[in-house]
Enzyme design. Structure first.
Site, PDB file in Angstrom:
ATOM      1  N   LYS A  87      15.788  -3.085 -15.016  1.00  0.00           N
ATOM      2  CA  LYS A  87      16.720  -1.996 -15.652  1.00  0.00           C
ATOM      3  C   LYS A  87      16.378  -1.788 -17.061  1.00  0.00           C
ATOM      4  O   LYS A  87      15.901  -2.617 -17.957  1.00  0.00           O
ATOM      5  CB  LYS A  87      18.308  -2.756 -15.754  1.00  0.00           C
TER       6      LYS A  87
HETATM    7  O1  G3P Z   1      26.479  -3.298 -14.831  1.00  0.00           O
HETATM    8  C1  G3P Z   1      27.078  -2.667 -16.256  1.00  0.00           C
HETATM    9  C2  G3P Z   1      28.121  -3.152 -16.562  1.00  0.00           C
HETATM   10  O2  G3P Z   1      27.916  -4.679 -16.389  1.00  0.00           O
HETATM   11  C3  G3P Z   1      28.885  -3.011 -17.764  1.00  0.00           C
HETATM   12  O3  G3P Z   1      30.070  -3.140 -17.478  1.00  0.00           O
HETATM   13  O4  G3P Z   1      32.255  -4.216 -17.763  1.00  0.00           O
HETATM   14  O5  G3P Z   1      30.580  -4.569 -19.621  1.00  0.00           O
HETATM   15  O6  G3P Z   1      31.673  -2.411 -18.989  1.00  0.00           O
HETATM   16  P1  G3P Z   1      31.262  -3.577 -18.722  1.00  0.00           P
END
Ligand code: G3P
Length: 227
Positions: A87
């Protein structure tokens, strides 16, 4: 819809892999931090052993310059395996690293996608997945459905192999909307998957069925029927 787990919690992975069709596991430094300071490569290799090679494992670079990102990617692949999807965030250094990694045939997931333009750049670079951040976009008053549907159209227009792996969900409605707007895959935290099955009406219906059965047959299942 490919469903991935946005967690590196081993119990959560065991729980959901045993229950729903899971296509992969995604991670980033914030997700890893939730487990404490785990032995990073040992932990990732444990997850690989748990999910097998038929499911994808997505591991994020941390360095923020081109050379550093490439070195991170090399080490990730070297210490886990070359099926890993590296990633890389799409920023100025990241897009350069992404193009280099694709030139070298790494599996790449372009992440931290908040805009349609980032998606267009990543699709042009022939990444394997782009990860639009659904809830984070909404927090910034960016329309995630618009970004996902335009990326989906661009993929179709160019016969691209890139898949949209929508991420950053806080509820099931967001997941549905992402899929309905063209996301091929979604990555979801265990807490959000919990929501999918904890709808009170589901529990009520199941309890009512059980009660009706018990009052009729006096037992709790079918397999205890005698004769
Ligand atoms: O995969 C990306 C994701 O983990 C971001 O999620 O919940 O940190 O906005 P969040």
């Amino acid at each position: 819809m490919e469903l991935m787990l946005d967690t590196v919690n081993l119990e959560a992975i065991t729980r959901w892999v045993g229950k729903v069709e899971v296509s992969g596991v995604t991670s980033n430094p914030t997700i890893i931090k939730k487990e404490g300071k785990v032995n990073f490569f040992k932990h990732m290799n444990t997850i690989r052993d748990m999910i097998g090679n038929e499911r994808s494992l997505h591991v994020q670079v941390v360095a923020d310059d081109f050379q550093g990102m490439i070195k991170d990617a090399e080490m990730i692949v070297d210490r886990i395996d070359d099926n890993v999807y590296v990633k890389v965030p799409i920023n100025e250094e990241g897009i350069k690293a992404i193009r280099e990694l694709k030139r070298r045939h790494f599996n790449v997931t372009a992440t931290a996608v908040y805009t349609t333009f980032q998606a267009y750049l990543a699709i042009e670079a022939a990444v394997d997945y782009i990860a639009p951040y659904y809830n984070r976009m909404e927090n910034f008053n960016i329309n995630p459905q618009d970004v996902i549907s335009k990326a989906s159209l661009d993929i179709a227009n160019h016969n691209s192999q890139t898949k949209i792996l929508a991420a950053s969900f806080k509820n099931i409605a967001q997941i549905n909307a992402a899929v309905e707007n063209g996301a091929h895959s979604v990555t979801v935290g265990s807490d959000v998957l919990d929501q999918a099955f904890s709808f009170p009406a589901i529990s009520k219906a199941v309890a009512d069925f059980k009660e009706d059965w018990r009052s009729c047959y006096g037992i709790d299942n079918i397999h205890a029927i005698e004769g």
